[in-house]
Write a protein that holds these residues in place. Structure first.
Motif, short mmCIF file in Angstrom:
data_model
loop_
_atom_site.label_atom_id
_atom_site.label_comp_id
_atom_site.label_asym_id
_atom_site.label_seq_id
_atom_site.Cartn_x
_atom_site.Cartn_y
_atom_site.Cartn_z
N THR A 181 55.32 68.26 30.17
CA THR A 181 56.57 68.20 30.87
C THR A 181 57.30 69.62 30.83
N TYR A 182 57.79 70.22 32.07
CA TYR A 182 58.63 71.42 31.99
C TYR A 182 60.14 71.10 32.24
N ILE A 183 60.91 71.20 31.46
CA ILE A 183 62.25 71.00 31.88
C ILE A 183 62.92 72.35 32.40
N ALA A 184 63.10 72.51 33.51
CA ALA A 184 63.33 73.79 34.32
C ALA A 184 64.84 74.18 33.87
N GLY A 185 64.99 75.41 34.27
CA GLY A 185 66.24 76.20 34.12
C GLY A 185 67.13 76.08 35.39
N PRO A 186 68.15 77.05 35.65
CA PRO A 186 68.90 77.20 36.78
C PRO A 186 67.86 77.14 38.11
N GLU A 187 68.44 76.60 39.10
CA GLU A 187 67.86 76.69 40.33
C GLU A 187 67.61 78.04 40.89
N ASN A 188 68.69 78.80 40.54
CA ASN A 188 68.88 80.24 41.09
C ASN A 188 68.25 81.23 40.17
N SER A 189 67.76 80.84 39.23
CA SER A 189 67.02 81.75 38.12
C SER A 189 65.83 82.25 38.55
N TRP A 190 65.46 83.74 38.58
CA TRP A 190 64.21 84.13 39.02
C TRP A 190 63.21 83.73 37.94
N GLN A 191 63.41 83.87 36.57
CA GLN A 191 62.58 83.57 35.53
C GLN A 191 62.10 82.13 35.67
N ASN A 192 62.97 81.14 36.04
CA ASN A 192 62.70 79.75 36.24
C ASN A 192 61.38 79.64 37.11
N GLY A 193 61.74 80.23 38.23
CA GLY A 193 60.68 80.32 39.32
C GLY A 193 59.15 80.77 38.77
N LEU A 194 59.48 81.86 38.34
CA LEU A 194 57.99 82.65 37.42
C LEU A 194 57.40 81.87 36.70
N ARG A 195 58.30 81.17 35.46
CA ARG A 195 57.63 80.22 34.42
C ARG A 195 57.11 79.04 35.04
N TRP A 196 57.53 78.50 35.95
CA TRP A 196 57.00 77.00 36.70
C TRP A 196 55.86 77.80 37.19
N GLN A 197 55.52 78.76 38.04
CA GLN A 197 54.44 79.11 38.69
C GLN A 197 53.42 79.20 37.57
N ALA A 198 53.65 79.97 36.40
CA ALA A 198 52.84 80.32 35.26
C ALA A 198 52.17 79.24 34.98
N LEU A 199 53.04 77.89 34.38
CA LEU A 199 52.44 76.89 33.79
C LEU A 199 51.78 76.12 34.73
N LEU A 200 52.03 76.03 36.19
CA LEU A 200 51.28 75.32 37.13
C LEU A 200 49.95 76.05 37.16
N SER A 201 49.94 77.32 36.87
CA SER A 201 48.60 77.77 37.15
C SER A 201 47.60 77.57 35.93
N ALA A 202 48.26 77.56 34.69
CA ALA A 202 47.46 77.60 33.41
C ALA A 202 46.99 76.07 33.36
N CYS A 203 47.85 75.11 33.77
CA CYS A 203 47.73 73.57 33.61
C CYS A 203 46.60 73.28 34.50
N GLN A 204 46.56 73.92 35.76
CA GLN A 204 45.52 73.48 36.61
C GLN A 204 44.01 74.08 35.97
N LYS A 205 44.03 75.29 35.31
CA LYS A 205 42.80 75.60 34.80
C LYS A 205 42.30 75.01 33.65
N GLU A 206 43.38 74.54 32.79
CA GLU A 206 42.97 73.51 31.77
C GLU A 206 42.84 72.34 32.08
N ARG A 207 43.09 71.59 33.17
CA ARG A 207 43.04 70.31 33.61
C ARG A 207 43.89 69.71 32.95
N MET A 208 45.15 70.19 32.70
CA MET A 208 46.21 69.27 32.26
C MET A 208 47.28 68.77 33.38
N ARG A 209 47.61 67.75 33.09
CA ARG A 209 48.86 67.24 33.94
C ARG A 209 50.02 67.85 33.57
N LEU A 210 50.99 68.24 34.51
CA LEU A 210 52.09 68.94 34.66
C LEU A 210 53.06 68.29 35.50
#
Length: 337
Positions: A181-210
């Motif tokens: 589970t990713y508990i996100a940061g502020p909606e208008n945070s640039w970092q938050n969007g970058l981190r979510w996309q990074a986790l999404l990509s990594a979990c897809q490669k490792e076949r983990m549910r996110l």
């Protein structure tokens, strides 16, 4: 001396080995060139007998020796680390660093910049919540560097968390975890969007549910507890949170519910703060070189102000690293009830 033999600005430039533009700046706007160049040009001009009607800098053209940085909140050590990093190059170059707190409020940040723009030489915007267009407008008024944010057309200093987040996901996979589970940061945070996309990509490669849970939009204990309650509706064996503040509060919520860390759930924060390193259990986190980034931002801005910058406007990129501590462990054999 006759008009035909009068020394010109080009004569001074040729003798000094600089451009006519540099001579003009050195004589009329000395704050726009470094001290050594300004002194040398003045000496050459005096020796050649060059005269100008305006040898003194105009008040609106001279550097004031002050830089403004905006930041959300100095109570959280992360922001203080950025400012601390900026301070060193400012001291070395004789600049005063002014710090304004914006409390995550766009209107306050915007009004602060507008009110201070005429008083300072340049801006460093740290984790700004302003729109890209507003930041670009600010950069048109004063030389500007943004930290923790990419804005087209504006000098940026950023940290790429993608490799370290990939390392976290791979480590959790190796420990037997299948869901995160990713508990996100502020909606208008640039970092938050970058981190979510990074986790999404990594979990897809490792076949983990996110899954993602919206985090609290303000640093308020009650808001955090309400946000974290959603985790227990469909809990996972591992949780990654937007920052260490969220992660430490989440550890308290888990403890209050009798959930053991890392025996029942593994927790990872981002920022690697001193508080996280001293918590019980100690918090696994992602280390960001904040002081280095702050120093890079101030150095780049000062270089622009003194016209000694190399002219490269490409983003300055640092990389974070995963620090594993006591809050991560093997996946539990029984889920949280």
């Amino acid at each position: 001396m006759s008009e035909s033999t009068k020394v010109t600005i080009r004569d001074v430039a040729r003798e000094a080995g600089v451009s006519p533009t540099t001579v003009s700046r050195a004589l009329s706007k000395p704050g726009r060139v470094n001290l050594e160049t300004a002194t040398m040009v003045r000496e050459v001009a005096e020796r050649l007998g060059y005269r100008t009607k305006n040898l003194e800098p105009r008040q609106d053209d001279a550097l004031r020796g002050m830089i403004l940085t905006t930041t959300s909140d100095l109570k959280y050590s992360v922001f203080a680390d950025f400012v601390d990093g900026m301070q060193r190059p400012c001291i070395e170059r004789g600049f005063i660093l002014l710090t304004a707190l914006t409390e995550e409020k766009r209107d306050l940040e915007r009004s602060t910049i507008m009110r201070m723009a005429t008083q300072v030489d340049g801006l460093v915007l740290t984790s700004s919540r302003l729109s890209d267009s507003t930041i670009r407008k600010a950069a048109q008024v004063k030389p500007t560097v943004v930290v923790n944010r990419l804005v087209n057309g504006v000098q940026s200093v950023v940290c790429d968390d993608r490799p370290s987040l990939t390392a976290v996901v791979r480590r959790l996979k190796a420990l037997g975890h299948e869901s995160v589970t990713y508990i996100a940061g502020p909606e208008n945070s640039w970092q938050n969007g970058l981190r979510w996309q990074a986790l999404l990509s990594a979990c897809q490669k490792e076949r983990m549910r996110l899954r993602q849970i919206p985090g609290p939009q303000i640093f308020d204990e009650e808001a955090m507890r309400e946000s974290y309650a959603a985790f227990f509706d469909n809990p996972t064996t591992a949780v990654i949170l937007f920052n260490d503040i969220f992660a430490l509060q989440f550890l308290d919520v888990l403890a209050a519910r009798g959930v053991s860390v890392p025996e029942q759930v593994s927790v990872v924060g981002i920022d690697d703060t001193t508080a996280g390193a001293r918590s019980t259990p100690t918090l696994s986190s992602i280390h960001i070189p904040r002081e280095q980034m702050g120093a890079q931002a101030a150095t780049k801005l000062i270089g622009k102000l003194l016209h000694i910058d190399d002219g490269d406007s490409a983003p300055i990129v640092s990389y974070s690293t995963f620090v594993e501590r006591g809050s991560t462990g093997s996946a539990p054999t029984t889920p949280i009830v």
